[in-house]
Design a protein around this motif. Sequence first.
Motif, PDB file in Angstrom:
ATOM      1  N   GLY A  67       0.921  -1.170  -0.094  1.00 26.42           N
ATOM      2  CA  GLY A  67       0.174  -0.264  -0.037  1.00 26.42           C
ATOM      3  C   GLY A  67       0.822   1.232   0.109  1.00 26.42           C
ATOM      4  O   GLY A  67       0.527   2.162  -0.786  1.00 26.42           O
ATOM      5  N   GLU A  68       1.998   1.252   0.736  1.00 30.28           N
ATOM      6  CA  GLU A  68       3.005   2.221   0.785  1.00 30.28           C
ATOM      7  C   GLU A  68       3.496   2.548  -0.627  1.00 30.28           C
ATOM      8  O   GLU A  68       3.651   3.782  -1.082  1.00 30.28           O
ATOM      9  N   ARG A  73       3.540   5.754  -5.642  1.00 33.13           N
ATOM     10  CA  ARG A  73       3.277   5.711  -7.339  1.00 33.13           C
ATOM     11  C   ARG A  73       2.282   6.880  -7.520  1.00 33.13           C
ATOM     12  O   ARG A  73       2.567   7.307  -8.276  1.00 33.13           O
ATOM     13  N   LEU A  74       1.028   6.804  -6.978  1.00 33.55           N
ATOM     14  CA  LEU A  74      -0.042   7.513  -7.076  1.00 33.55           C
ATOM     15  C   LEU A  74       0.442   8.933  -6.852  1.00 33.55           C
ATOM     16  O   LEU A  74      -0.192   9.859  -7.671  1.00 33.55           O
ATOM     17  N   HIS A 126       8.400   6.514 -12.215  1.00 31.78           N
ATOM     18  CA  HIS A 126       8.794   6.451 -10.550  1.00 31.78           C
ATOM     19  C   HIS A 126       9.492   4.850 -10.519  1.00 31.78           C
ATOM     20  O   HIS A 126       9.180   3.979 -10.901  1.00 31.78           O
ATOM     21  N   GLN A 127      10.350   4.968  -9.495  1.00 34.81           N
ATOM     22  CA  GLN A 127      11.287   4.113  -9.534  1.00 34.81           C
ATOM     23  C   GLN A 127      11.969   3.638 -10.809  1.00 34.81           C
ATOM     24  O   GLN A 127      12.036   2.491 -10.860  1.00 34.81           O
ATOM     25  N   THR A 179      -4.846   0.858 -10.616  1.00 34.68           N
ATOM     26  CA  THR A 179      -4.002   2.138 -10.441  1.00 34.68           C
ATOM     27  C   THR A 179      -3.198   3.002 -11.141  1.00 34.68           C
ATOM     28  O   THR A 179      -3.003   3.839 -11.067  1.00 34.68           O
ATOM     29  N   GLY A 180      -3.309   2.216 -12.580  1.00 34.90           N
ATOM     30  CA  GLY A 180      -2.533   2.865 -13.633  1.00 34.90           C
ATOM     31  C   GLY A 180      -3.298   3.280 -14.601  1.00 34.90           C
ATOM     32  O   GLY A 180      -4.385   3.125 -14.840  1.00 34.90           O
TER      33      GLY A 180
END
Length: 306
Positions: A67-68, A73-74, A126-127, A179-180
């Motif tokens: 979740g973190e 990412r969000l 991201h990352q 979420t993408g």
Amino acid sequence: MNRVSTFGNYQSALLDLMTAQTRAQDAQERVSTQKVATDLSGFGRSSETLTALKSSQSRIQGFIDTGETVASRLETQALALNRIADGVSGAREAIAAALASGRTDGLMLELQGHYQITQDGLNSRHQNRYLFAGSQSATPPVTAMTMADLADLPAASDAFANDSLKQVSRLDEGTLMETGFLANEVGHEGFDIFRDIQLFHEATPLNGGLDDATRDFLTAQLTRLDQARETVTNFGARNGSLQNRVDSILTAQTTQKVSLDEMLSKKTDADLAQALTDLELSQVAIQASAQVINQLRQVSLLNFLS
């Protein structure tokens, strides 16, 4: 009549000393580890309960870690969507300013800058993974580096290299969340407009005063850019909704983990006051046993026979 032997006295004293040393070691472990025992065998019948609690604790911690990561990412995705929206809004403002002034000097240079902002947002990472590239996150989702490159393509949709697989995350046992977003979904309207403007410029250079055809064309782009901005804003709103949901799930999971930690603590944490008392008592017992053994050296039956 009871017999008293030197060997028997020594053996009894040594057993007392060994017992005291064992108690001291046990107390010392409780003081140093602050736990009742260092392995499950030390917890006896409650070991099965502890195993179940630790398993639940590890599972919840895994979901919290996921979740973190999703929340991070969000957050990056929200910044990227804001950048895309800024690029589209900037293009609209540049065209509106040109219409207000009645001249298009420098307009294409400004629009190229806003196109670059939009493209950078769509190619955000991201990352070290591209956010809007679908499953092909190692490849930039937007390939057209300039408006001229975009105009050279058969259609604006050809500028996007992402696939159709969106990021999906498991946040708990029963929650799978998409979420993408995809680059072509977010940016296709804006890219269509940038491409049309570039093609118009190549046919009728946007440099100097405005004729009626150019004014009508640019005025029409304002409405299209408003719609493109609204599309990006809607994706930003969806992203914010996802952030709120992830935060809510994380809060519930953190609360659950704290509860489990407290339950485990009650079952595994040692009573430090009692452990220190036991340690002191065992040290006294060791000293007493050692003194007894030392005294037995002076009361050997051999001394009396001599």
